[in-house]
Enzyme design. Structure first.
Site, short mmCIF file in Angstrom:
data_model
loop_
_atom_site.label_atom_id
_atom_site.label_comp_id
_atom_site.label_asym_id
_atom_site.label_seq_id
_atom_site.Cartn_x
_atom_site.Cartn_y
_atom_site.Cartn_z
CB SER A 22 43.56 31.50 150.06
OG SER A 22 43.93 30.70 148.95
CE LYS A 23 44.63 26.21 147.35
NZ LYS A 23 43.36 25.62 146.90
CG ASP A 24 47.89 29.45 155.97
OD1 ASP A 24 48.55 28.64 155.30
OD2 ASP A 24 48.39 30.41 156.56
CB ALA A 75 45.78 23.55 155.77
#
Length: 346
Positions: A47-49, A52
């Site tokens: 989910s950090k895409d 970022a």
């Protein structure tokens, strides 16, 4: 922009629009219907895409980030990987301060993606100069032309999920979602998603998952930071020893705590029952579903969405390693059937 012929200009065009998949066997005894938002379908497998790309593009629009600059961040691994991936495509250097609690798999992947990695001791206070928070701040101060993402205290962390994850879940459930269950680390995922969903229907119940050894649940209930709550635990990317401003506590109805051991076994169970190879925090999220179901939280008409934050490949040396599980004391008479036997034919 995603093109209709399904040819994309870069991997960044693949971020978001992850699938929602019904859980069947692992929730078969629960009341209600349960759906997993599988964030490992992002190109960086987490989910950090979303944060970022969103935070970097906002910094570019505001003129804060310029060609040749350096991106600096604190991370338990996933945000670092996503930032390194975006940095490659956009031409930035990437420097990461990483918790020593992060799996060796994650650290190796960060190096492979071209990031410079500083591994910092996990079990020190947040204001200790050796903590990954303080190391990242120092690196930012020392390096001219650097931008510190600071995901724990960055409103854009929340905004990224408000503009993507929340809207996706609302549309995928056709507005019928009754509960959102999500792990809380920085708090950006659960807060941004919850904000969007509650704007559509304030009756949706949002339940955060916290770890024993973390201060988040008690702070939510009392608005007081209690250092006595803090002790070492193993789950990465879940809970905190500080209060992140990227957590909007007002959008979350309650928190439930899960143990390291239960979460590890449940992650393995998800793989065996649903065929989904997911990370440690996904195990924590489904463990929370088990506890909530046992407590009578759900009814037959409920439609519950649980967020699976990342992929199991990042935990091969941890929860998917029989040796690691045994070293932690996680195998016993109840769970010994979890050990997968391998036969070598000579």
């Amino acid at each position: 922009m995603k093109q209709e012929n399904k040819v994309y200009s870069s991997v960044l065009d693949l971020i978001g629009n992850t699938p929602l998949v019904k859980l069947n066997r692992i929730t078969s005894k629960f009341k209600g219907d349960f759906y997993a938002k599988i964030e490992s379908f992002n190109p960086g497998h987490s989910s950090k895409d979303r944060i970022a790309l969103y935070i970097i593009e906002q910094a570019e629009k505001q003129g804060i980030l310029k060609p040749g600059d350096t991106i600096i961040e604190t991370t338990s691994g996933n945000t670092g990987f996503s930032l390194a991936m975006v940095s490659i495509i956009k031409g930035y250097e990437c420097v990461l301060a990483v918790s020593s609690k992060s799996s060796p798999d994650k650290i190796d992947m960060l190096k492979t993606m071209g990031a410079k990695v500083y591994v910092c001791p996990a079990h020190v206070s947040a204001d200790d100069p050796r903590s990954y928070y303080e190391v990242a701040k120092r690196l930012h101060e020392e390096r001219k032309g650097s931008v510190y993402i600071n995901q724990y205290f960055n409103q854009l962390n929340i905004d990224a999920h408000y503009h993507s994850t929340g809207a996706e879940i609302w549309n995928q459930t056709e507005g019928k979602i009754t509960h959102l269950v999500a792990c809380s680390g920085t708090g950006g995922t659960i807060s941004g998603t919850a904000k969007y969903l509650k704007e559509q229907n304030p009756n949706i119940k949002v339940i955060g998952v916290d770890a024993f050894g973390s201060v988040i649940k008690k702070y939510h209930e009392t608005r007081e930071f209690d250092a006595n709550e803090i002790y070492p635990y193993r789950i990465e990317g879940l809970g905190k020893n500080l209060i992140p401003t990227a957590t909007d506590f007002d959008t979350i109805d309650e928190f439930i705590k899960v143990t390291d051991e239960d979460s590890a076994h449940t992650a393995r169970e998800i793989a065996r029952t649903e065929g989904m190879f997911v990370g440690y925090t996904s195990g924590a999220a489904v463990q929370a579903l088990k506890q909530l179901s046992e407590a009578g939280e759900f009814k037959n008409s409920d439609k519950v969405v649980v967020i699976f934050p990342d992929h199991g490949s990042r935990y091969m040396s941890k929860v998917y390693s029989d040796k690691w599980m045994n070293d932690q004391g996680f195998f016993d008479s109840i769970h010994e059937e979890s050990i997968q036997k391998v036969q070598y034919i000579k």
